[in-house]
Write an enzyme that holds these catalytic residues in place. Structure first.
Site, short mmCIF file in Angstrom:
data_model
loop_
_atom_site.label_atom_id
_atom_site.label_comp_id
_atom_site.label_asym_id
_atom_site.label_seq_id
_atom_site.Cartn_x
_atom_site.Cartn_y
_atom_site.Cartn_z
N HIS A 242 7.58 11.03 -2.74
CA HIS A 242 6.22 11.01 -3.30
C HIS A 242 5.46 12.34 -3.09
CE1 HIS A 242 6.62 6.61 -3.61
NE2 HIS A 242 6.92 6.57 -2.33
O1 RIB Z 1 2.62 5.19 -1.79
C1 RIB Z 1 3.20 6.38 -1.32
C2 RIB Z 1 2.25 7.11 -0.45
O2 RIB Z 1 1.93 6.31 0.68
C3 RIB Z 1 2.85 8.41 0.14
O3 RIB Z 1 1.82 9.35 0.34
C4 RIB Z 1 3.40 7.96 1.47
O4 RIB Z 1 3.42 9.00 2.44
C5 RIB Z 1 2.37 6.93 1.87
O5 RIB Z 1 1.28 7.64 2.45
#
Ligand code: RIB
Ligand code: CA
Length: 314
Positions: A242
């Site tokens: 992500h």
């Molecule tokens: O949903 C994904 C996000 O949530 C990313 O930033 C991961 O690190 C968590 O913080």
């Protein structure tokens, strides 16, 4: 001229890889500071984890600040089931040498932005938006000094990853997200729709491990742990990376596809709290407040990440 940025994060294995990618790109990114927030795990752990990544990368001079330990007006939700009890399971945890700055992250953000030139600093939040929103709420005069906000959070077609309709970062602090999405500064948003396209498959992790430097090895070890939950949940091949999507966009925007849309946040409904309503087809007259990223060259993303991680071997 390198772009001035701060990364606001809740490490988190994927936050850690975003930090490594930024550390490896000093020609393009002038990382002024790392600010930390409660999210994946409690604040005392996210700030320790950020400093630990500075140690692993030999970046002891990057100032690290601790920010908000709770969302603006709700109880904290964390994600140990995904990230492990340390927040960075997969690697050995140690007390970092990189110091924690004594100033609160929100005070730093306000002080730094008020002293900065107009539209000169890019904010890169990759956790709940509590620090950013608290700074905007406390001192709106910082807004003209923000060049843009490049954030990881939200979802459209991908629904949600913590509830059926909400992505974790937005769900943890929807009131903060609402403030950010209405702040009027340019926003580029990396939601699950794009991050679920950059999966840390076995062969990609093997390519990272083959670089054989401490940062690449730590990355491969963290991804080996991080992917177990999502692989089982989505039956995907590897976990979505992500947070590094934000840094990759700053480095090579041509890898991504986006569209100006309105994005609004649900802050009241119990059923859909934290949902990001992405008006992709512009069926409302709501303002086009976000560059919504929905496409990525996943192979190009990993080629970039691996090329940058290789720099730690020099
Ligand atoms: O949903 C994904 C996000 O949530 C990313 O930033 C991961 O690190 C968590 O913080
Ligand atoms: Ca994060």
């Amino acid at each position: 001229m390198a772009r001035k940025i701060i990364i606001d994060c809740d490490p988190g294995q994927d936050d850690a890889v975003a930090l490594f990618l930024a550390f490896a790109s000093p020609d393009e990114l002038d990382l002024l500071a790392i600010t930390t927030v409660a999210g994946n795990v409690r604040l005392d752990l996210t700030q320790r984890n950020a400093r630990l990544m500075c140690d692993i990368a030999g970046k002891h001079d990057v100032p690290v600040y601790a920010g908000c330990a709770e969302p603006m007006s709700r109880a904290l939700r964390t994600a140990e089931m995904i990230h492990g009890d340390t927040g960075i399971n997969g690697i050995e945890v140690f007390e970092p040498e990189t110091p924690l700055q004594s100033e609160h992250a929100v005070d730093y953000i306000i002080r730094m932005l008020l002293a900065a030139d107009e539209a000169s600093v890019t904010l890169v939040p990759v956790g709940p938006l509590t620090n950013i929103a608290t700074a905007i709420d406390r001192e709106p005069a910082i807004l003209p000094h923000i060049e843009q906000i490049v954030l990881m959070g939200g979802a459209m077609r991908e629904g949600g990853n913590r509830t059926p309709s909400a992505e974790f970062n937005i769900l943890v602090d929807p009131d903060a997200a609402d403030i950010v999405f209405k702040c009027g500064r340019p926003i580029t948003q990396m939601g699950l729709d794009v991050t679920h396209q950059v999966l840390s498959t076995e062969d990609r992790v093997a390519r990272i491990r083959a670089l054989q430097n401490p940062v690449a090895t730590a990355t491969a070890d963290m991804l080996r742990f991080f992917d177990r939950f999502d692989t089982k949940k989505y039956t995907s091949k590897g976990a979505p990376l992500h947070d590094p999507c934000t840094i990759a966009w700053l480095l090579k925007p041509e890898l991504f596809e986006g569209k100006e849309c309105n994005v609004s946040v649900e802050t009241r409904s119990e059923l859909t709290l934290g949902h990001t309503a992405v008006d992709f087809w512009q069926v409302t007259d709501r303002p086009l407040n976000v560059n919504w990223i929905y496409g990525v060259d996943a192979d190009g993303f990993y080629d970039l990440l691996i090329e940058r991680l290789d720099r730690f071997g020099a």
